[in-house]
Design a protein around this motif. Structure first.
Motif, PDB file in Angstrom:
ATOM      1  N   LEU A  92       0.832  -1.213   0.000  1.00 46.50           N
ATOM      2  CA  LEU A  92       0.000   0.000   0.000  1.00 46.50           C
ATOM      3  C   LEU A  92       0.861   1.255   0.000  1.00 46.50           C
ATOM      4  CD1 LEU A  92      -2.725   1.478   0.291  1.00 46.50           C
ATOM      5  CD2 LEU A  92      -2.528   1.133   2.763  1.00 46.50           C
ATOM      6  N   PHE A  93       1.812   1.341   0.883  1.00 45.82           N
ATOM      7  CA  PHE A  93       2.649   2.539   0.959  1.00 45.82           C
ATOM      8  C   PHE A  93       3.546   2.662  -0.274  1.00 45.82           C
ATOM      9  CE2 PHE A  93       1.925   1.871   5.623  1.00 45.82           C
ATOM     10  CZ  PHE A  93       1.102   2.978   5.770  1.00 45.82           C
ATOM     11  N   ARG A  94       3.940   1.533  -0.845  1.00 46.93           N
ATOM     12  CA  ARG A  94       4.729   1.612  -2.075  1.00 46.93           C
ATOM     13  C   ARG A  94       3.887   2.178  -3.216  1.00 46.93           C
ATOM     14  NH1 ARG A  94       4.813  -1.924  -5.952  1.00 46.93           N
ATOM     15  NH2 ARG A  94       3.989  -3.605  -4.635  1.00 46.93           N
ATOM     16  N   ASN A  95       2.614   1.760  -3.287  1.00 45.43           N
ATOM     17  CA  ASN A  95       1.740   2.314  -4.322  1.00 45.43           C
ATOM     18  C   ASN A  95       1.464   3.789  -4.097  1.00 45.43           C
ATOM     19  OD1 ASN A  95      -0.222  -0.750  -4.545  1.00 45.43           O
ATOM     20  ND2 ASN A  95       1.580  -0.132  -5.675  1.00 45.43           N
ATOM     21  N   LEU A  96       1.342   4.168  -2.824  1.00 42.14           N
ATOM     22  CA  LEU A  96       1.132   5.594  -2.536  1.00 42.14           C
ATOM     23  C   LEU A  96       2.330   6.426  -2.976  1.00 42.14           C
ATOM     24  CD1 LEU A  96      -0.524   5.376   1.005  1.00 42.14           C
ATOM     25  CD2 LEU A  96      -1.633   5.976  -1.149  1.00 42.14           C
ATOM     26  N   PHE A  97       3.501   5.886  -2.793  1.00 37.43           N
ATOM     27  CA  PHE A  97       4.693   6.585  -3.272  1.00 37.43           C
ATOM     28  C   PHE A  97       4.719   6.630  -4.795  1.00 37.43           C
ATOM     29  CE2 PHE A  97       8.961   6.059  -5.030  1.00 37.43           C
ATOM     30  CZ  PHE A  97       9.551   7.242  -4.629  1.00 37.43           C
ATOM     31  N   ASP A  98       4.293   5.537  -5.405  1.00 34.95           N
ATOM     32  CA  ASP A  98       4.376   5.407  -6.863  1.00 34.95           C
ATOM     33  C   ASP A  98       3.491   6.438  -7.557  1.00 34.95           C
ATOM     34  OD1 ASP A  98       5.235   4.278  -9.260  1.00 34.95           O
ATOM     35  OD2 ASP A  98       3.456   3.013  -9.368  1.00 34.95           O
ATOM     36  N   ILE A  99       2.286   6.678  -7.030  1.00 31.63           N
ATOM     37  CA  ILE A  99       1.379   7.598  -7.703  1.00 31.63           C
ATOM     38  C   ILE A  99       1.579   9.031  -7.234  1.00 31.63           C
ATOM     39  CG2 ILE A  99      -0.362   5.810  -8.027  1.00 31.63           C
ATOM     40  CD1 ILE A  99      -1.886   6.991  -5.694  1.00 31.63           C
ATOM     41  N   SER A 100       2.423   9.204  -6.164  1.00 32.93           N
ATOM     42  CA  SER A 100       2.773  10.550  -5.687  1.00 32.93           C
ATOM     43  C   SER A 100       1.535  11.386  -5.427  1.00 32.93           C
ATOM     44  CB  SER A 100       3.671  11.258  -6.711  1.00 32.93           C
ATOM     45  OG  SER A 100       4.851  10.532  -6.934  1.00 32.93           O
ATOM     46  N   ILE A 101       0.610  10.836  -4.645  1.00 34.51           N
ATOM     47  CA  ILE A 101      -0.607  11.591  -4.379  1.00 34.51           C
ATOM     48  C   ILE A 101      -0.482  12.461  -3.131  1.00 34.51           C
ATOM     49  CG2 ILE A 101      -2.024   9.837  -5.457  1.00 34.51           C
ATOM     50  CD1 ILE A 101      -2.770   8.869  -2.670  1.00 34.51           C
ATOM     51  N   ILE A 102       0.623  12.296  -2.402  1.00 36.38           N
ATOM     52  CA  ILE A 102       0.823  13.126  -1.223  1.00 36.38           C
ATOM     53  C   ILE A 102       2.222  13.717  -1.280  1.00 36.38           C
ATOM     54  CG2 ILE A 102      -0.785  11.835   0.217  1.00 36.38           C
ATOM     55  CD1 ILE A 102       1.495  10.297   1.355  1.00 36.38           C
ATOM     56  N   ASN A 103       2.451  14.661  -0.410  1.00 45.27           N
ATOM     57  CA  ASN A 103       3.741  15.363  -0.434  1.00 45.27           C
ATOM     58  C   ASN A 103       4.856  14.498   0.126  1.00 45.27           C
ATOM     59  OD1 ASN A 103       2.531  17.645  -1.524  1.00 45.27           O
ATOM     60  ND2 ASN A 103       1.984  18.449   0.498  1.00 45.27           N
TER      61      ASN A 103
END
Length: 2003
Positions: free
Chosen positions: A1205-1216
């Motif tokens: 999950l956190f890897r995907n969040l990093f991948d799509i760069s949806i947060i700072n």
């Protein structure tokens, strides 16, 4: 030697036993006289005789009595005969000497004959009858000589002078002859004729002599004459009838003349008895002799008829009864003779004539009975019945004669002698012995009535069915009167007899009751004298004269009569019979009771068991009486039941073990339920206690027992009358608690009743569960106080307290699942049960066995509850108890193992291990080390085929490669655990109707494990079909155990609070989930009879566990194949149930899978919430679960999911803070690895060098069981010798699952896009995520050769030898994973098999974690670290030790070769495919950089050809994993396309297939991967495999004919990479001739990859992959760059534009808050054509769903916006064609039809290019270019590579052209180009060309675009299909349809508008539009309907023609 003297000789005669020596002495002594006596002198000297007489007479006279005394011995033994036999010679010598000197004696001659007769007597006593007969005849001869008589045998009386002494000797001699003949049993008829002659000659002597002189001898004569007669009769076949007649006549004559004349009737009876007992004799001879005898006696009786009448009648009675038994001939003959004889007795005082006629009538009537008895084997039932009725109705004459006879004899049976008759005077008897007359008449009537009674009783059903007005009723009345006369005679005889004589008077126990009952039947039928019949029955019941058997006949017969009358609606008559039956039955029981009280013995040896059975029977009959009374509204119901209960109570006091009157009470309760069915709920019925309290005969204990029975009765009636029965149960329980159990001395009884009350409350649902818990708590409190006061508690009491604790725990689970109290109660219950069962001193009796049987059921519930909750701390203790109970009940522990395994109670929920190690340990303590072997378990399960098959399948799930390695061996048979056999066994289990719960359970597990097995091998869709079938079966089972309701659906909102782009419809789950009432009630019956220890019991918690496992299984597979909507519905349903029941393991697992699903759907918040929730659940429940490995795997899995999950969040760069997310992901992956690398996982698999328990292994190898006996070898399941396996049904009816259906179960492309929301960064994992489902519970079979004696599982010389050659490298170099199965099977230890399952699950999870770690590293491009992770992943899959750090280069090279080797049946198929894909991607990424970079490892040296081979292997392995299959296919397509267009990527050439073939094949395979498998049978290619695809779940399910060979070729990929080339060739052959256009967009990952491969620094937004293929042309494949973005100027940016203002105004008018949400979420097309979304949003605003005020301005505004949208869409499509396709737009066109000029030009051009330019041309591509002559053909389309191979890569071709110019190749290209352009110009002026249609197959990323509307396709006939596989399926189905219809199929089923069927305005809200189009459709002659609701589905469906 001294001369013997007289005295010495006499002394020797008296004392010596040496008869021979004495005879010699006597002979010597008497020699002087004997010499003269034997001399031949006629006249001896008288002087000498006188002298000798004086000398020897004294000795002779003294010797005779001495010798007689010595030899007159009756029945002499052998010793006597041997020692004394010479005395007979001595006796004869003395007689001879006496006869010689007899002349010197007075009366000497008589004396000699007298001594000779004494000799005869002695001979007779010794059985020497022939000698005796000779001596007797010699006497007669001497007597005749004395008187010089000339008689034949006997001297004449006239010559002898009437000497009395002489006469007595004569008679005595004759009697001796007769006796000798009679006793000698000689069959010489002459002797018997001589006897008759002697009898005739001796008769004058008998008459002449005085009676006292001849009395004794004559008596002997008569006696033995009778014996002769009987012997002759016995040998009648030898002697003949005449001789016997003579003997009988003479015997009767002599009896009549002798002093024994009073015994003549006894003699006659004996003669008759002998005659009747004859066998194999002519019956006519027998009856003739009988009648002759009777006639002879009747003649003798006439002399004194009054004195002999009684005895004569008795003889007649005897003969008549014997004739009745003998047959019809006897009866008819005797009847006729009796009628003849009756006339001779008309003058007798006693009416013998009438009696004889009665007997004759009885015999005539008996003829029919005898015929029925002896002819029933040859006649039908109907004929037999008719014959029986004939006696009653058709013999009217005989019956009327009988009426007259009965009338004349009516006074014989009267006890009053003063009664006078109107008939003849003789009928008014004045007998001295009245009783004798009564007995005679009674016997006569008994003989007459007995057959009639038998007929009436046997035909009562037909008689009672007769009409009372029938003409035959007179016959019945006569018979009825006969019965009544018999009853009168019986009761008269009884009244005049004394008590002692009454006891001795026995007429049989059933005869009198049968006649009385027959009279009752006739009275009921004729409606005559019914009170008299009732009076007779009451009299016989109350008289005490009839014993138990007679009473039993009475009440049974009357009960049957009552039932018949009740069924025929004759309620009044039925009541009379039933009341009398009721009285008789209880009278009988009272009689037996008195016998026990007075200690009277019965001839039947009556026991208490018999009495108890009779009481139960009486209660049952009384219950039916109550039912009839209630039916007719009789008010005596209460009286009858009180009377019956009083009678029962009297017996209950005597027999303490007497069962309760349950039938009575049940009927009473049933009546009360009916009476109060429609009454007010407050009204309640009286209890039996209230009715019996006033009775003094009913004890309080009996009332208590009755109340308990009443409670049970109301409990059984609860189903039909729940409310009333519940109130009554509570009322009865309260009475018991208040009165019966209120005493202080009965606390246990009170506690038991409180538990009963709790059961009653629980049986009515969980609404009052708190009251139920209170009852249990109160009961426990009472029993605990009792325990504290008493030091010793009995087994039942202890069990009751333990059961109460157990039930309280189960109730607490239902009321408050989160409560810790339930665990405390379970602890308490187990402690109590331990005190009962564990001590070795416990005594096993019946009570103990009942307790143990019921304890098991409660233990099973506790065990299952703890297992489903994951609380494993108590499992070991529970297993100890279960094993102990089995042992104490002397049940083999093998049966315990089989039972626990079949019910799957050997492991907790979601555990990888199928068997708990604590159970193995406990079992080994009792069975020894052999119980640890698989042999022991297989032997234990050998009695259950499904159980054994399930064990094999579950345990050997990782031996697929092993079995396949054996597959080609000649001696190898088909695997017993094949899917085919599993289907066969499972289908047999569920074949019955209805299906047993146990069968559903077993079949569900077989399919569940089979699904796991298919998933393990990468067959997801096949596994899904089995998973659905398992779920269907378990859903049925779940509904049997639980009840619930379903709440309405609710909406789930996304992060922005909208129900839009990623909104989901969620299921709240079941509401009011509770255990079914009946199931709960069964559990509460712990105090009932013992249950079957070896029976299968399924608790609700066991069912719940398997049901949740199936939900999880189906949900996980749907998630893996991309069906997110279906997966979410299953997972939410399962999670809801798990949460409601507080099942932490299931909660955590469901949340984990949901988190993964939401992550793929980009529901980031939801995903994190689910995963964090699962983590909290595990933390909270970790203290309960002692299965460390399960916890570690769950925790590691959650860490991995959170890391993803956190890897995907990093991948799509949806947060700072994206960097922090990546770091957090790395930390989570590291944490997961630590959990999987801890010491718990070390050495869990067997090692070849480890020390194995030799004792255990020896036991296994020697094949010994626990007892030391040779263990039998269980046969393999499945293979049946001599029989073919039956095909399993291919269609399964759709199951109505408990999960609510979606509005539409069809998986459309838009829905798939909405549910999938895939991005290439988050869906690349090839994962099998089933927590337990990571366990690989998929099994193959233990090889059939595993049971050979030389090895426990795999014997020597078996198929293992062949396998050795394949795995030599594994074992010699690395001891790899692949060789472990063989070693595990050799070991034969169960723990090794279990550890293999653990290791499999452990490694699968480890690979996923390493994959995530590698992806994290990929963001920073640390190549070496990434390679190390890949090496670790490879090592995990192929090495024996997953923790081996591979360092050496040779070892890594070996591992790399090993991971790329194809292994048949690989259990890591999907993981292997994912790693191979990863290696392939890395190889291409570093393709140009590895020369400039130092090689870090072998992964940097992989050749492209090897990479392609590995990717092909991955392609085959992942063929049923849609996401991975799509990625592998795309990569392979790109590689082959690059290979065709660039020499840098050249691959070895394939003769059969070109690069374009490979590229287009892999390209089409990547399209519709989530749908392709739905078009083909999930088991195609595997014969007889069961298919359970539900037509409601999948689109276009294959028909039953899809198992054909053709459909096998249409699958996505073969099962082996070796078959891939042929498979592709067959694929192209099977394509249609119509062109198929496949289009895909390649996104960010491929833009970066291709940028590096093509060495092009320009920015490309995406690539379009386009393939054109059909069966007749070589494919064309294009890879086109999309370097421009299709976007329009925003409306808001141009405020002066009218259209922009119109849009703004329209938005303001439609400000409804409703927004458009994109159905596909996000895709590559959004990056290259963002304007399309804007157009769709504006289109949404103008849709009919948005409310607008209907005004002229709004309509104008609406049309302005609609035109603007249309204009924008048209412009967008034009730009799309120009910028995306450019000069290649013509590739989308269909082939030309019938264009001769094109064919001519094409043929000439090909020849020119080959001859002039020496070019190998792709002719199909060239024809395509020429067909597009009217379009401008650019140079790019005429490149050499494109012309030769039909392939084109955009950027690459530009560089290739520059290189070719520098090398001087442009001259050839220029010439070719010139020739082509000339041909094009020649065709440019051609008219419009007709083209074939095309079929578009679009990827998900471009499906939303309206391709059919781009300019070049607007005039083209275009079809869309989801995949090429679906096209093949349609073609096959069409072909099969036309074959069946015998029509010609089209090349492709195109649409003909004339065959169309239209639906116009289905919603009915567009009336004006409907009017416009309706006329147009009518003008076009189209068929259709305007208003859809009026037309049913089947109407318009049938209107569509099949394709």
């Amino acid at each position: 030697m001294a001369t013997p003297t007289e005295s010495s000789l006499l002394s020797d005669l008296q004392t010596s036993d040496d008869s021979k020596g004495i005879h010699s002495l006597v002979s010597d002594y008497l020699r002087p006289i004997s010499t003269l006596a034997n001399s031949k002198k006629k006249k001896p000297d008288q002087a000498a005789v006188r002298s000798l007489a004086k000398q020897f007479l004294s000795f002779l006279s003294k010797s005779f009595p001495i010798i007689y005394k010595r030899i007159y011995i009756q029945n002499s033994n052998q010793q006597q005969q041997a020692s004394l036999s010479y005395f007979f010679e001595t006796y004869r010598l003395c007689i001879t000497c006496l006869e010689f000197v007899s002349s010197q004696l007075a009366g000497g001659a008589h004396l000699v004959q007298i001594q000779r007769l004494k000799l005869v007597y002695c001979l007779q006593s010794w059985g020497r009858y022939d000698e005796a007969e000779s001596e007797a005849l010699r006497v007669l001869e001497r007597l005749r000589g004395e008187v010089k008589s000339k008689g034949k045998f006997v001297p004449g009386i006239d010559i002898a002078g009437g000497d009395s002494k002489f006469g007595s000797i004569v008679i005595e001699a004759v009697a001796s002859v007769v006796k000798s003949v009679a006793m000698g049993h000689c069959k010489d008829s002459g002797k018997y004729e001589r006897v008759l002659a002697l009898l005739e000659q001796v008769r004058p002597w008998c008459r002449a002599l005085e009676a006292d002189v001849v009395e004794k001898s004559h008596s002997v004569l008569v006696t033995f004459l009778g014996r002769c007669c009987r012997f002759l009769i016995e040998e009648i076949n030898h002697f003949g009838e005449e001789l016997i007649r003579g003997f009988c006549n003479e015997c009767l004559t002599e009896y009549a003349r002798s002093m024994m004349k009073d015994q003549v009737f006894k003699f006659a009876r004996r003669i008759c008895s002998s005659l009747f007992s004859l066998e194999r004799t002519d019956s006519s001879v027998q009856i003739d002799l009988v009648t002759f005898l009777l006639v002879s006696i009747s003649r003798e009786c006439k002399v004194d008829i009054d004195n002999n009448a009684m005895e004569f009648v008795e003889l007649v009675d005897y003969c008549a009864n014997k004739c009745r038994d003998a047959g019809t001939t006897f009866c008819s003959t005797l009847a006729k003779r009796l009628n003849d004889m009756a006339g001779d007795f008309h003058q007798a005082t006693i009416p013998v004539d009438l009696i004889l006629r009665l007997y004759a009538t009885g015999l005539d009537l008996s003829v029919h009975n005898v015929k029925l008895k002896y002819n029933d084997c040859t006649t039908s039932k109907g004929v037999e019945d008719d014959a029986a009725i004939d006696v009653l109705f058709l013999e009217r004459d005989k019956l009327h004669n009988l009426s007259g006879l009965l009338g004349n004899c009516c006074n014989i049976g009267k006890s009053d002698p003063s009664i006078a008759s109107d008939v003849e005077c003789k009928n008014s008897l004045a007998c001295q012995d009245k009783k004798a007359c009564l007995v005679m008449y009674y016997n006569t009537l008994k003989f007459l009535c007995q057959p009639l009674a038998e007929l009436v009783n046997s035909e009562k059903k037909r008689i009672l069915a007769q009409n009372e007005a029938s003409s035959d009723s007179s016959s019945l009345c006569i018979i009825q009167d006969a019965f009544y006369q018999f009853c009168d005679s019986f009761f008269s005889l009884e009244s005049c007899a004394s008590e002692t004589k009454r006891e001795g008077f026995d007429d049989g126990e059933v005869l009198v009751p049968s006649i009385i009952v027959a009279g009752f039947i006739l009275s009921t039928c004729t409606k005559r004298k019914i009170p008299k019949s009732v009076c007779y029955i009451k009299q016989i019941i109350g008289s005490g004269r009839i014993q138990s058997q007679g009473l039993k006949f009475v009440y049974v017969s009357l009960y049957n009569i009552g039932v018949l009358m009740y069924r025929s609606k004759q309620i009044k008559e039925a009541l009379k019979a039933l009341k009398l039956s009721h009285r008789a039955s209880w009278t009988n029981i009272q009689l037996l009771r008195e016998m026990f009280i007075h200690k009277k013995s019965s001839g039947d040896h009556l026991s208490e068991d018999v009495v108890r059975d009779l009481v139960t029977d009486a209660c049952t009959r009384s219950a039916f009486l109550l039912e009839v009374l209630h039916a007719c509204g009789n008010l005596k119901v209460e009286k009858i039941i009180v009377e019956s209960l009083e009678n029962w109570s009297a017996l209950e006091n005597l027999f303490r073990q007497l069962s309760g009157p349950m039938p009575l009470i049940k009927q009473w309760v049933k009546i009360q339920c009916k009476l109060h069915k429609n009454k007010d709920l407050e009204d309640s019925a009286p209890t039996l206690c209230c009715m019996l309290l006033s009775s003094a005969e009913v004890s309080k204990m009996a009332i208590c027992k009755i109340l308990e029975q009443e409670l049970l009765a109301y409990q059984e009636m609860t189903h039909g009358y729940p409310d009333f029965c519940q109130r009554m149960q509570i009322k009865v329980i309260d009475l018991l608690l208040q009165d019966a159990y209120a005493m202080e001395d009965s606390p246990l009884l009170k506690a038991r009743m409180l538990i009963r009350k709790g059961r009653t409350i629980r049986a009515n649902g969980i609404e009052a569960l708190n009251d139920c818990i209170w009852c249990l708590s109160e009961a426990i409190s009472i029993m605990k106080n009792f325990y504290s006061e008493t030091s010793i508690a009995g087994t039942p009491a202890c069990h009751q307290l333990a059961a109460a604790h157990c039930l309280l725990a189960l109730c607490t689970q239902e009321a408050e699942p989160n409560s810790e109290q339930l665990y405390q109660d379970i602890y308490a219950a187990l402690d109590l049960w331990f005190s009962i069962f564990i001590p070795d001193s416990c005594f096993v009796d019946d009570e103990f066995k009942m307790v143990s049987g019921n304890t098991l059921q409660l233990l099973y519930n506790v065990l299952d509850l703890l297992s489903v909750k994951g609380y494993t701390k108590l499992h070991s203790n529970i297993y100890k108890l279960i094993i102990r109970i089995y042992k104490l009940n002397n049940v083999e522990l093998g049966k315990c193992v089989a039972n626990l395994w079949e019910c799957r109670r050997l492991s907790h929920a979601l555990c990888v291990s199928p068997v708990n190690e604590s159970f193995i340990t406990n079992l080994s303590e009792h069975c020894g080390g052999s119980s640890k072997s698989v042999d022991f378990w297989m032997h234990s399960l050998s009695g259950s085929q499904p159980g054994l098959l399930g064990f094999q399948q579950n345990l050997t799930c990782f031996f697929n490669n092993f079995n396949h390695g054996l597959k080609n061996h000649e001696s190898h048979t088909q695997s017993a655990v094949s899917a085919n056999n599993v289907n066969l066994v499972a289908s047999e289990l569920i074949a019955s109707d209805p299906v047993r719960s146990h069968s559903l359970f077993l079949a569900g597990y077989l399919y569940y494990d089979l699904c796991e097995r298919q998933i393990c091998r990468g067959r997801l869709f096949e596994g899904l079909s089995y998973a659905k079938e398992a779920f269907r079966l378990r859903s049925q089972l779940f509904k049997r155990k639980f009840t619930f309701s379903i709440e309405a659906l609710v909406e789930k909102y996304n992060e922005s609070g909208d129900i839009g782009e990623i909104a989901q419809t969620a299921i709240n789950g079941p509401k009011n989930l509770q255990v079914h009432r009946i199931v709960a009630s069964e559990l509460w019956s712990f105090d009932s009879n013992s249950s079957n220890l070896c029976g299968c019991y399924l608790s609700p918690w066991n069912v719940l566990e398997c049901y949740l496992e199936s939900i999880l299984q189906v949900g996980c597979i749907n998630e893996m194949i991309g069906n997110g909507v279906e997966a979410e519905s299953f997972l939410l349903w399962g999670k809801s149930i798990s949460c409601s029941q507080n099942l932490p393991l299931f909660e955590a697992t469901f949340s984990s899978i949901l988190g993964k699903l939401y992550r793929k759907k980009r529901l980031w918040n939801f995903a994190e919430q689910e995963l964090q929730s699962a983590k909290r659940i595990l933390v909270d429940s970790s203290s309960h679960c002692s299965c460390i490995r399960c916890l570690l795997m769950l925790e590691a899995n959650l860490d991995q999911q959170l890391g993803d999950l956190f890897r995907n969040l990093f991948d799509i760069s949806i947060i700072n803070d994206s960097t922090g997310k990546l770091s957090r992901a790395e930390v989570l992956y590291k944490s997961a690895l630590e959990k999987l690398n801890c010491s718990e996982w070390k050495n869990i698999i067997c090692d070849a060098e480890s020390n194995v328990d030799l004792a255990v292994r020896n036991t296994i190898i020697n094949g010994e069981d626990v007892a030391g006996n040779a263990a039998t070898q269980p046969e393999a399941i499945g293979a049946r010798k001599g029989r073919k396996t039956k095909n399993v049904s291919k269609s399964v009816v759709k199951e109505q699952h408990v999960i609510p259906e979606r509005r539409s179960s069809r998986v459309t492309r838009s829905r798939f896009r909405s549910s999938q929301n895939q991005s290439t960064t988050c869906t690349g994992e090839a994962q099998i995520e089933i927590s337990k489902h990571s366990n690989g519970n998929v099994a193959s079979k233990l090889s059939d050769t595993c049971w050979e004696k030389d090895s426990s599982l795999l014997g020597k010389g078996s198929c293992m030898e062949e396998l050795t050659s394949e795995i030599t490298c594994f074992c010699n170099q690395t001891k790899c994973w692949q060789c472990l199965p063989a070693e595990v099977m050799k070991s034969g230890l169960l723990i090794y098999f279990i550890n293999m399952k653990w290791e499999y699950a452990h490694r699968k999870l480890l690979v996923r974690i390493l994959t995530g770690t590698g992806k994290c590293l990929g963001y920073g491009d640390p190549t070496h670290e990434i390679h190390e992770v890949v090496w670790q992943s490879i090592s995990v899959l192929v090495s024996r030790n997953a923790y081996t750090q591979t360092c050496s280069s040779s070892h890594r090279t070996f591992l790399l070769d090993l991971i790329g080797r194809e292994t048949v049946g690989d259990t890591f198929a999907i993981e292997r495919a994912a790693i191979l894909y990863r290696i392939g991607w890395m190889t291409l990424k570093g393709f140009h950089s590895k020369v400039a970079r130092i090689d870090c490892c072998d992964l940097s040296k992989v050749q492209l050809s090897k990479t392609v081979h590995w990717l092909k292997l991955a392609f085959v392995l992942s063929r049923e994993v849609p996401v991975l299959f799509q990625k592998v296919s795309r990569l392979l397509s790109a590689i082959y396309l690059l290979s065709a267009t660039s020499e840098h990527f050249a691959l070895p050439s394939c003769k059969a297939l070109s690069e374009s073939h490979w590229a287009s094949y892999f390209h089409q395979a990547s399209l519709g991967t989530h749908l392709n498998n739905q078009f083909f049978p999930s088991t195609s290619g595997r014969l007889n495999a069961q298919r359970f695809v539900d037509s409601g779940d999948l689109n276009g399910v294959v028909s039953s004919c899809a198992h054909t060979e053709t459909s096998t070729l249409l699958r996505l990929a073969p099962e082996s990479v070796n078959d891939l080339e042929q498979f592709v060739m067959n694929f192209y052959v099977g394509l249609p001739a119509t062109a198929i256009i496949c289009i895909s967009l390649l996104g960010h990952d491929y833009t970066n990859l291709l940028q590096e491969l093509l060495l092009d620094p320009s920015s490309i937004h995406a690539w379009m992959l386009l393939s054109r293929l059909n069966s007749k042309n070589q494919p064309v494949v294009l890879l086109l760059p999309l370097d421009s973005v299709l976007e329009e100027v925003s409306d808001d940016a141009a405020p002066n534009d009218d259209n922009a203002r119109a849009c703004q105004e329209l938005r303001q008018l439609m400000n409804s808050g409703k927004k458009w949400h994109c159905p596909w979420g996000s895709a590559v097309v959004d990056n290259v054509a963002p304007a399309f979304k804007m157009i769709l949003e504006e289109n949404f605003m103008t849709s009919s769903g948005c409310p607008l005020e209907d005004t002229k301005s709004t309509r104008s505004l609406w049309w302005m916006v609609r035109k603007k949208v249309d204009h924008q869409l048209g412009k967008l499509l034009s730009n799309l064609e120009d910028s995306w396709l450019g000069p290649w737009r013509h590739v989308l066109l269909g082939d030309c039809l019938d264009c001769r000029s094109l064919n001519t030009v094409h043929k000439k051009l090909v020849q020119d290019l080959k001859s002039k330019c020496k070019m190998n041309i792709n002719e199909s591509y060239l024809k395509l270019v020429l067909g597009a002559a009217k379009f401008d053909i650019e140079e790019a389309c005429l490149s050499q590579r494109c012309l030769r191979k039909g392939c084109y890569t955009g950027k690459l071709e530009h560089h290739e052209q520059e290189n070719s110019q520098s090398n001087g190749i442009d001259d050839v290209s220029a010439l070719a180009s010139q020739l082509i352009r000339e041909a094009v110009n020649e065709l440019h002026m051609e008219d419009a060309i007709c083209r074939e249609p095309i079929i578009l197959v679009l990827d998900l990323d471009v499906q939303m675009l309206p391709w059919e509307s781009i300019p070049i396709l607007r005039q083209q006939e275009v079809y869309r299909m989801p995949s090429v596989g679906s096209i093949s399926f349609i073609l096959e189905r069409s072909q099969q349809y036309h074959e069946l219809a015998c029509t010609n199929a089209a090349a492709f089923p195109l649409i003909d508008p004339l065959d169309a069927f239209y639906l116009l305005n289905p919603s009915g809200d567009l009336s004006s539009t409907q009017a416009e189009f309706e006329n147009w459709f009518r003008d076009q002659n189209f068929e259709g309907s305007s208003i859809f609701p009026k037309m049913r589905f089947r109407d318009w469906r049938s209107a569509l023609p099949p394709c």
